[in-house]
Design a protein around this motif. Structure first.
Motif, mmCIF file in Angstrom:
data_model
loop_
_atom_site.group_PDB
_atom_site.id
_atom_site.type_symbol
_atom_site.label_atom_id
_atom_site.label_comp_id
_atom_site.label_asym_id
_atom_site.label_seq_id
_atom_site.Cartn_x
_atom_site.Cartn_y
_atom_site.Cartn_z
ATOM 1 N N ASP A 17 0.828 -1.210 0.000
ATOM 2 C CA ASP A 17 0.000 0.000 0.000
ATOM 3 C C ASP A 17 0.861 1.258 0.000
ATOM 4 O O ASP A 17 0.648 2.165 -0.807
ATOM 5 C CB ASP A 17 -0.872 0.034 1.264
ATOM 6 C CG ASP A 17 -2.216 -0.626 1.023
ATOM 7 O OD1 ASP A 17 -2.300 -1.459 0.100
ATOM 8 O OD2 ASP A 17 -3.169 -0.327 1.760
ATOM 9 N N VAL B 127 1.141 3.813 -3.159
ATOM 10 C CA VAL B 127 0.678 5.202 -3.033
ATOM 11 C C VAL B 127 1.842 6.168 -3.305
ATOM 12 O O VAL B 127 1.687 7.186 -3.987
ATOM 13 C CB VAL B 127 0.052 5.444 -1.636
ATOM 14 C CG1 VAL B 127 -0.180 6.926 -1.394
ATOM 15 C CG2 VAL B 127 -1.273 4.692 -1.520
ATOM 16 N N LEU C 263 2.376 6.291 -7.029
ATOM 17 C CA LEU C 263 1.354 7.102 -7.693
ATOM 18 C C LEU C 263 1.656 8.583 -7.499
ATOM 19 O O LEU C 263 1.517 9.392 -8.416
ATOM 20 C CB LEU C 263 -0.037 6.769 -7.135
ATOM 21 C CG LEU C 263 -0.602 5.384 -7.484
ATOM 22 C CD1 LEU C 263 -1.907 5.142 -6.739
ATOM 23 C CD2 LEU C 263 -0.829 5.255 -8.987
ATOM 24 N N ALA C 264 2.079 8.934 -6.287
ATOM 25 C CA ALA C 264 2.314 10.349 -5.972
ATOM 26 C C ALA C 264 3.569 10.878 -6.667
ATOM 27 O O ALA C 264 3.564 11.963 -7.235
ATOM 28 C CB ALA C 264 2.422 10.521 -4.460
ATOM 29 N N GLN D 254 3.626 9.480 -10.809
ATOM 30 C CA GLN D 254 2.447 9.810 -11.611
ATOM 31 C C GLN D 254 2.388 8.997 -12.900
ATOM 32 O O GLN D 254 2.407 9.554 -13.996
ATOM 33 C CB GLN D 254 2.439 11.306 -11.885
ATOM 34 C CG GLN D 254 2.656 12.079 -10.591
ATOM 35 C CD GLN D 254 2.251 13.526 -10.692
ATOM 36 O OE1 GLN D 254 2.409 14.137 -11.719
ATOM 37 N NE2 GLN D 254 1.715 14.049 -9.627
ATOM 38 N N PRO D 255 2.306 7.678 -12.736
ATOM 39 C CA PRO D 255 2.347 6.806 -13.913
ATOM 40 C C PRO D 255 1.116 6.963 -14.799
ATOM 41 O O PRO D 255 0.050 7.326 -14.330
ATOM 42 C CB PRO D 255 2.390 5.404 -13.305
ATOM 43 C CG PRO D 255 1.734 5.548 -11.976
ATOM 44 C CD PRO D 255 2.069 6.921 -11.494
ATOM 45 N N MET D 256 1.281 6.685 -16.071
ATOM 46 C CA MET D 256 0.195 6.774 -17.033
ATOM 47 C C MET D 256 -0.132 5.381 -17.564
ATOM 48 O O MET D 256 0.690 4.477 -17.508
ATOM 49 C CB MET D 256 0.608 7.648 -18.224
ATOM 50 C CG MET D 256 0.995 9.053 -17.878
ATOM 51 S SD MET D 256 -0.439 10.086 -17.506
ATOM 52 C CE MET D 256 -1.045 10.384 -19.199
ATOM 53 N N ALA D 257 -1.337 5.264 -18.121
ATOM 54 C CA ALA D 257 -1.766 4.077 -18.879
ATOM 55 C C ALA D 257 -1.323 2.776 -18.252
ATOM 56 O O ALA D 257 -1.730 2.450 -17.144
ATOM 57 C CB ALA D 257 -1.292 4.189 -20.321
ATOM 58 N N LEU E 106 0.173 2.707 -14.696
ATOM 59 C CA LEU E 106 -0.868 2.993 -13.712
ATOM 60 C C LEU E 106 -1.670 1.738 -13.419
ATOM 61 O O LEU E 106 -1.950 1.410 -12.270
ATOM 62 C CB LEU E 106 -1.784 4.094 -14.269
ATOM 63 C CG LEU E 106 -3.012 4.452 -13.427
ATOM 64 C CD1 LEU E 106 -2.598 5.016 -12.073
ATOM 65 C CD2 LEU E 106 -3.875 5.467 -14.174
ATOM 66 N N ILE F 17 -2.238 -0.168 -9.780
ATOM 67 C CA ILE F 17 -3.591 -0.425 -9.250
ATOM 68 C C ILE F 17 -3.805 -1.932 -9.055
ATOM 69 O O ILE F 17 -4.361 -2.373 -8.040
ATOM 70 C CB ILE F 17 -4.674 0.127 -10.220
ATOM 71 C CG1 ILE F 17 -4.541 1.635 -10.388
ATOM 72 C CG2 ILE F 17 -6.071 -0.266 -9.760
ATOM 73 C CD1 ILE F 17 -5.131 2.460 -9.283
ATOM 74 N N LEU G 251 -2.037 -3.132 -5.942
ATOM 75 C CA LEU G 251 -2.815 -2.770 -4.745
ATOM 76 C C LEU G 251 -3.926 -3.783 -4.507
ATOM 77 O O LEU G 251 -4.131 -4.264 -3.399
ATOM 78 C CB LEU G 251 -3.464 -1.394 -4.947
ATOM 79 C CG LEU G 251 -2.740 -0.155 -4.451
ATOM 80 C CD1 LEU G 251 -3.522 1.090 -4.862
ATOM 81 C CD2 LEU G 251 -2.571 -0.178 -2.940
ATOM 82 N N ARG G 252 -4.658 -4.087 -5.580
ATOM 83 C CA ARG G 252 -5.777 -5.019 -5.464
ATOM 84 C C ARG G 252 -5.308 -6.415 -5.093
ATOM 85 O O ARG G 252 -5.916 -7.091 -4.263
ATOM 86 C CB ARG G 252 -6.531 -5.107 -6.798
ATOM 87 C CG ARG G 252 -7.401 -3.917 -7.044
ATOM 88 C CD ARG G 252 -8.254 -4.166 -8.283
ATOM 89 N NE ARG G 252 -9.007 -2.970 -8.590
ATOM 90 C CZ ARG G 252 -9.233 -2.513 -9.806
ATOM 91 N NH1 ARG G 252 -8.769 -3.167 -10.848
ATOM 92 N NH2 ARG G 252 -9.931 -1.413 -9.982
ATOM 93 N N GLN H 168 -3.460 13.213 -12.256
ATOM 94 C CA GLN H 168 -2.260 12.938 -11.482
ATOM 95 C C GLN H 168 -2.267 13.648 -10.133
ATOM 96 O O GLN H 168 -1.398 14.483 -9.849
ATOM 97 C CB GLN H 168 -1.031 13.319 -12.305
ATOM 98 C CG GLN H 168 -1.131 12.701 -13.708
ATOM 99 C CD GLN H 168 0.166 12.647 -14.437
ATOM 100 O OE1 GLN H 168 0.985 13.537 -14.279
ATOM 101 N NE2 GLN H 168 0.369 11.613 -15.213
ATOM 102 N N MET I 226 -1.998 14.679 -6.191
ATOM 103 C CA MET I 226 -0.929 14.528 -5.205
ATOM 104 C C MET I 226 -1.548 14.461 -3.804
ATOM 105 O O MET I 226 -2.670 14.884 -3.570
ATOM 106 C CB MET I 226 0.012 15.737 -5.252
ATOM 107 C CG MET I 226 0.679 15.965 -6.583
ATOM 108 S SD MET I 226 2.055 14.820 -6.851
ATOM 109 C CE MET I 226 3.303 15.571 -5.805
ATOM 110 N N LEU J 184 -4.892 12.409 -3.864
ATOM 111 C CA LEU J 184 -4.553 11.033 -4.199
ATOM 112 C C LEU J 184 -5.177 10.078 -3.190
ATOM 113 O O LEU J 184 -5.762 9.059 -3.542
ATOM 114 C CB LEU J 184 -3.023 10.877 -4.201
ATOM 115 C CG LEU J 184 -2.477 9.469 -4.416
ATOM 116 C CD1 LEU J 184 -2.861 8.932 -5.787
ATOM 117 C CD2 LEU J 184 -0.956 9.468 -4.262
#
Lengths: 244, 244
Positions: free
Chosen positions: A65, A69, A72-73, A76-79, A82, A86, A89-90, B76, B78, B82
């Motif tokens: 987790d 997080v 992500l912060a 800032q991954p894309m597509a 990302l 995710i 996390l799941r 994106q 923060m 987020l």
């Protein structure tokens, strides 16, 4: 919060994420194996060790987790990246729940440790083995991003569901034949249900892997084979059939 | 994928996210209420409507998922933003599972629809009412970011756990007294367990709200009051006590 010493690449982070999840998967598999062995041998000591070890899975999930997080912060991954974060996390959250079920099996093992092992316990052992290999295979599929392997796991869950439904009837029969079996069999009913749910969770991970690799969730819901919720009466020759 | 017509602000998206989750919470509450009413009245038709309505919750969860992933990719966010998006993802997934439990209660209601309502069914009704208000309150706490209300929900779960443990013993007693009760009581055992798990899930949402508002998860695990996994024998005067 960004800190100066973070210089690793996003790929390094992803690798670390996968490593923790692989560790969680291995641990969940061992927890299930030990919980089942504890049950089959009525070994309360082993069961208590399973209960105590669950904390490790909780700690690893929190690590996933925090790392996810942070990724992500900061990144800032894309597509696709990302999607990977995710899914991680799941997946970690699902493995943690698989661990909870192993812990619950161990608790119930302690409760019935004085009861003699009965026939259905062995069927539970078989269900356990099957789900254990589902957990192993789905984690392999996750780490190697192997959609075919994930699909195999998804399909194999119907066997676990079938085993569970017949075990449900079998346990009801035992209870009707001798009310002295009721408490132990009730715990076995819940243990069987726990294993069936673990299989469902392995299937959920498989669906996440399919989503990760193919970009879309499977079209159709898996044919749900667990009919135990619909069982109207025990399938037995006992004279004391359910009145329902 | 960014598209040209997306001009709404991040705050608009957050509001939409909260609206869908509020809708999910309301729906889950109604599903539980209807599942319990169906059970108490042995109303298979109502139960079948609960089973059919579960799809709505699944669809809403997918809507939250899609919107949250889009927000992560496009905006994106923060720090706090987020955290809000991640919490929304988690909360939607938990509500979806609460819905699954309501659906399972309905399935079991259909299975036992021919059995006469018994005493424990009423206790299940009380548990259901309590969990229903937990779901309502925790969603209110989520939408208004109210930590105190979330903490109240977290604490109140021990009452549900206590009800569940005593119900577990009560149902075992019924089964021992008359094996004709076994099938129906077994389904009631699982129904009670389902409601107890819904309470746990409401608690999980409460913990997410606390994390959202205070920035850290509660220090201590909630004192776990559900001891039903440890029950060694039914607490009854029946001569046919468990041998365990």
């Amino acid at each position: 919060m960004p800190t100066d010493h973070i210089v690793k690449s996003f790929d390094d982070d992803l690798k670390r994420l996968d490593n923790i999840i692989a560790e969680m998967g291995g641990l969940a598999e061992v927890q299930l194996a030990n919980a089942i062995e504890g049950l089959l041998k009525r070994d309360s000591e082993k069961a208590n060790r399973v209960i105590a070890s669950d904390k490790q899975l909780d700690a690893l999930e929190q690590e996933v987790d925090a790392l996810a997080v942070q990724m992500l912060a900061l990144r800032q991954p894309m597509a696709n990246d990302l999607r990977v974060v995710i899914t991680a996390l799941r997946t970690a959250s699902i493995i943690e729940r698989i661990g909870d079920y192993a812990k619950n099996i161990a608790k119930r093992t302690v409760a019935i440790s004085q009861a003699a092992p009965t026939g259905p316990t062995k069927t539970i052992g078989r269900m356990g083995k099957q789900v254990q290999s589902m957990i192993k295979n789905v984690l392999d599929a996750y780490i190697t991003r192997d959609a075919a392997k994930a699909e195999d796991v998804r399909v194999s869950d119907t066997e676990v569901d079938d085993l569970h439904t017949s075990l449900f009837r079998e346990l009801l029969t035992y209870m009707m034949e001798d009310p002295g079996n009721i408490t132990a069999c009730t715990h076995l009913l819940f243990i069987a249900k726990n294993i069936e749910r673990m299989g469902d969770h392995a299937t959920n991970i498989a669906e996440n892997v399919l989503f990760l690799v193919t970009g879309s969730a499977p079209d159709e819901d898996r044919i749900k084979g667990d009919d135990s919720s619909f069982v109207v009466e025990a399938d037995c020759d006992s004279k004391t059939k359910a009145t329902s």
